[in-house]
Motif scaffolding. Sequence first.
Motif, PDB file in Angstrom:
ATOM      1  N   GLY A 139       7.708  -0.929 -13.900  1.00 27.13           N
ATOM      2  CA  GLY A 139       7.649  -1.944 -12.863  1.00 27.13           C
ATOM      3  C   GLY A 139       9.012  -2.564 -12.589  1.00 27.13           C
ATOM      4  O   GLY A 139       9.257  -3.096 -11.512  1.00 27.13           O
ATOM      5  N   ASP A 169       3.394  -1.378  -6.507  1.00 25.24           N
ATOM      6  CA  ASP A 169       2.762  -2.699  -6.501  1.00 25.24           C
ATOM      7  C   ASP A 169       2.836  -3.344  -5.113  1.00 25.24           C
ATOM      8  O   ASP A 169       1.866  -3.949  -4.642  1.00 25.24           O
ATOM      9  CB  ASP A 169       3.415  -3.613  -7.545  1.00 25.24           C
ATOM     10  CG  ASP A 169       3.171  -3.107  -8.966  1.00 25.24           C
ATOM     11  OD1 ASP A 169       2.176  -2.387  -9.180  1.00 25.24           O
ATOM     12  OD2 ASP A 169       3.983  -3.421  -9.866  1.00 25.24           O
ATOM     13  N   GLY A 182      -0.169   0.514  -9.069  1.00 25.00           N
ATOM     14  CA  GLY A 182      -0.103   1.950  -9.350  1.00 25.00           C
ATOM     15  C   GLY A 182      -1.463   2.624  -9.472  1.00 25.00           C
ATOM     16  O   GLY A 182      -1.769   3.560  -8.720  1.00 25.00           O
ATOM     17  N   GLU A 186      -3.132   5.224  -6.798  1.00 25.46           N
ATOM     18  CA  GLU A 186      -3.455   6.589  -7.241  1.00 25.46           C
ATOM     19  C   GLU A 186      -4.927   6.914  -6.950  1.00 25.46           C
ATOM     20  O   GLU A 186      -5.249   7.994  -6.464  1.00 25.46           O
ATOM     21  CB  GLU A 186      -3.148   6.777  -8.736  1.00 25.46           C
ATOM     22  CG  GLU A 186      -3.415   8.210  -9.152  1.00 25.46           C
ATOM     23  CD  GLU A 186      -2.993   8.548 -10.584  1.00 25.46           C
ATOM     24  OE1 GLU A 186      -2.690   7.623 -11.364  1.00 25.46           O
ATOM     25  OE2 GLU A 186      -2.978   9.747 -10.898  1.00 25.46           O
ATOM     26  N   GLY A 280       5.403   2.859 -17.199  1.00 15.40           N
ATOM     27  CA  GLY A 280       4.051   2.747 -16.649  1.00 15.40           C
ATOM     28  C   GLY A 280       3.714   3.769 -15.570  1.00 15.40           C
ATOM     29  O   GLY A 280       2.586   4.264 -15.507  1.00 15.40           O
ATOM     30  N   ASN A 284       0.869   8.181 -13.805  1.00 12.78           N
ATOM     31  CA  ASN A 284       0.432   8.786 -12.526  1.00 12.78           C
ATOM     32  C   ASN A 284       0.229  10.296 -12.643  1.00 12.78           C
ATOM     33  O   ASN A 284       1.159  11.057 -12.917  1.00 12.78           O
ATOM     34  CB  ASN A 284       1.487   8.467 -11.454  1.00 12.78           C
ATOM     35  CG  ASN A 284       1.028   8.867 -10.074  1.00 12.78           C
ATOM     36  OD1 ASN A 284       1.124  10.020  -9.681  1.00 12.78           O
ATOM     37  ND2 ASN A 284       0.482   7.913  -9.336  1.00 12.78           N
TER      38      ASN A 284
END
Length: 350
Positions: A139, A169, A182, A186, A280, A284
């Motif tokens: 992030g 975000d 995220g 997704e 983070g 994904n």
Amino acid sequence: MSGPLILGLETSCDETSAAVLKAPDTLKGHVIYSQDEHILYGGVVPEIAARAHVQRIDDVVDRALAEAGCRLSDIDAVAVTAGPGLIGALLVGVCWAKAAAFGLGKPLVAVHHMEAHLFAPSLENPDAVPPFVALLVSGGHTLLLHVPEWGTYHWLGQTRDDAAGEAFDKVARLLGMPYPGGPAIEAAASRGDAARYRFPRPMLRRNQRPGDDDFYDFSFSGLKTAVVTLVREIEADRQLEPEKEDVAASFQAAVVDVLTEKTMRAVEEMDCPRVLLGGGVAANGRLREALSKRLEPDGVLLSASARLSLDNGAMVARAGAFRLGRGEVASLDASPDPNLPFPGLMKASA
Ligand code: KG4
Ligand code: ZN
């Protein structure tokens, strides 16, 4: 081999987490509390994050110790994220760690949050060790490194504006999806058509050469603006709702393309077909898929499960074990640093 028992603490943003690790990489107990206090506000509110850490940290540590079947007095060293991150949030972990280290008479180890992300995959996969090209996407950061060995980090590129996770975000917020963006993007993207809209691939031109300033750098703020412009156009003309999933899928495709292309440039230039994906955004699935595919047939993608890709105390304990092994102990008057420099980071020779 029986190494020291390390307590790792993570409080740099909105996860309160503690882990007990038998060095170098045997996880004994691990608790992650993801603060849901921020959902109302669509993003992390620093003051609320700090308060929530204060309220949770004792309980989170107690549960991690219980899971490990040990007591605080069994701990040999306390590792804590000392930066980068939100200062109020970092202070909670660092103060707790200093008090514990002082009370126990055991060493305190200061850990850099992004170096900790580098160590996360090695907790699940013993092969996730250097050499590798590392793409760290969170992030707050987007970093491309070449890592010949632990502790030596050749800096290749970084974002010039928004981090990759930040772009997820912000676009999620624009589309009326919850924080963190995220996972929401997704999920929506999995039902959308990624070819419906063609967004720009910032900083990605065919005629870029190694040595060019922007060869490895990223930029996501222009992409976010392109999404804003499109959404305004749609809203001026018709309902956004039926097209949201296509917008999410097209945006995600642009981010994945840029991240994948830049990483593959590094793989080629560094002649290193091993890629470590951390932070983070590594959770994904499309990004993992795209990188794995591009690395076939000889390359390998090293990444952690989603649980260990997101912020957690286990990666802090693991990085702390490495730093402790080098004799790097922090002073008990150490302070957290929201802009802590990456240890061992040097500009790569082209
Ligand atoms: O590493 P991390 O947990 O915290 C920081 O150090 O910043 O990363 C959080 C970021 C958020 O921006 C979040 O939206 C993003 O990671 N993220 C994802 C996914 N899961 C989390 N981005 C894309 N796809 C995901 N599945
Ligand atoms: Zn992180």
